[in-house]
Design an enzyme around this catalytic site. Structure first.
Site, PDB file in Angstrom:
ATOM      1  N   ASN A 132      37.726  35.510  42.172  1.00  0.00           N
ATOM      2  CA  ASN A 132      37.405  35.815  40.784  1.00  0.00           C
ATOM      3  C   ASN A 132      35.880  36.371  40.681  1.00  0.00           C
ATOM      4  O   ASN A 132      35.438  36.315  39.497  1.00  0.00           O
ATOM      5  CB  ASN A 132      37.523  34.254  40.157  1.00  0.00           C
ATOM      6  CG  ASN A 132      36.703  33.397  40.740  1.00  0.00           C
ATOM      7  OD1 ASN A 132      35.775  33.661  41.919  1.00  0.00           O
ATOM      8  ND2 ASN A 132      36.448  31.991  40.467  1.00  0.00           N
ATOM      9  N   GLU A 139      30.303  30.897  39.591  1.00  0.00           N
ATOM     10  CA  GLU A 139      31.678  30.969  39.228  1.00  0.00           C
ATOM     11  C   GLU A 139      31.629  32.092  37.713  1.00  0.00           C
ATOM     12  O   GLU A 139      30.224  32.108  37.268  1.00  0.00           O
ATOM     13  CB  GLU A 139      32.327  29.764  38.651  1.00  0.00           C
ATOM     14  CG  GLU A 139      32.377  28.979  39.925  1.00  0.00           C
ATOM     15  CD  GLU A 139      33.747  29.235  40.823  1.00  0.00           C
ATOM     16  OE1 GLU A 139      34.097  30.244  40.876  1.00  0.00           O
ATOM     17  OE2 GLU A 139      34.158  28.230  41.343  1.00  0.00           O
TER      18      GLU A 139
END
Ligand code: PGA
Length: 242
Positions: A132, A139
């Site tokens: 990702n 993140e």
């Protein structure tokens, strides 16, 4: 930015170890940022081999984990501390890892980042890249100026660690990470990626505009980054050698 493409996992480990050993040879007391994950395991084995053969000496160098889980016992199966105990048996001056058992993950990881800064900063930070686009536990959504902090882990990241923890429900829901800005303060950055599953995100990290959606794109703004890729991870890049 430099992109080095090597044929396979074995060649990647040798080349990554060459880069790490060169840094430590030039500066024996170097500070290294180190990742966990499947990708660096062969590189760490190569470092162990070189240290055992006295081809490399890490005894004055200090290694710092770039992230850790939070809310579990310090060396619980699946933590980054447990990973390093298992996969990186190299005699550093110290291998520093945030304490997963801390009751104050935010202030704990800020103090950890402060310690790195006070010690002179990372000479080389080695990173993996998540599918990702995460770097360390930054993140998607992580800003370029994000600092060391406690973070909620995405389902994708928790899934990726289910096996290491024994099952998905044992994977902590939060972690601690050096921030994007902390990582970018490293003098040199080495990103490792291998296998076809990484090809789309490697392409995005190198070719998309910088933005929080793919945190690895922030690495484009650093003046000394090497991407070390196997052929499969580089397969969507045209003219891969830069
Ligand atoms: P991997 O993890 O090496 O296990 O693919 C990389 C990462 O998530 O940073």
């Amino acid at each position: 930015m430099r992109v080095d493409v090597v044929p396979d996992e074995a060649a990647l480990a040798v080349r990554a170890a060459d880069i790490i050993c060169d840094v430590v040879r030039a500066k024996p007391e170097a500070l290294l940022g180190l990742p966990t994950g499947a990708t660096p395991i062969e590189t760490y084995r190569e470092l162990e081999r070189r240290a055992a053969a006295h081809d490399a000496d890490f005894s004055r160098a200090t290694a710092f984990a770039v992230d850790e889980f939070a809310g579990v016992a310090t060396d619980a199966l699946g933590t980054n501390r447990a990973f390093f105990d298992r996969y990186l048996n190299v005699a550093f001056r110290a291998l520093r890892c945030p304490d997963a058992a801390t009751t104050h993950p935010g202030s704990h990881i800020r103090a950890f980042a402060d310690e790195i800064r006070r010690s002179g900063g990372l000479d080389l930070c080695v990173l993996g890249i998540g599918v990702n686009g995460h770097i360390a536990f930054n993140e998607p959504g992580s800003a370029r100026d994000s600092r060391a902090r406690a973070v909620a882990l995405t389902p994708a990241s928790r899934n990726a660690h289910a096996e290491a923890f024994g099952s998905l429900d044992r994977v902590p829901v939060s972690g601690m990470t050096l921030g994007v800005a902390d990582l970018l303060e490293s003098r040199r950055i080495l990103v490792l990626a291998q296998g076809p599953a990484k090809a789309p995100i490697v392409h995005a990290a190198l070719r998309d505009h910088q933005g929080a959606e793919v945190p690895a794109t922030w690495l484009q703004s650093h003046s000394d980054v090497t991407w070390l890729l196997d052929g499969a991870a580089a397969s969507l890049l045209s003219g891969a050698r830069e």
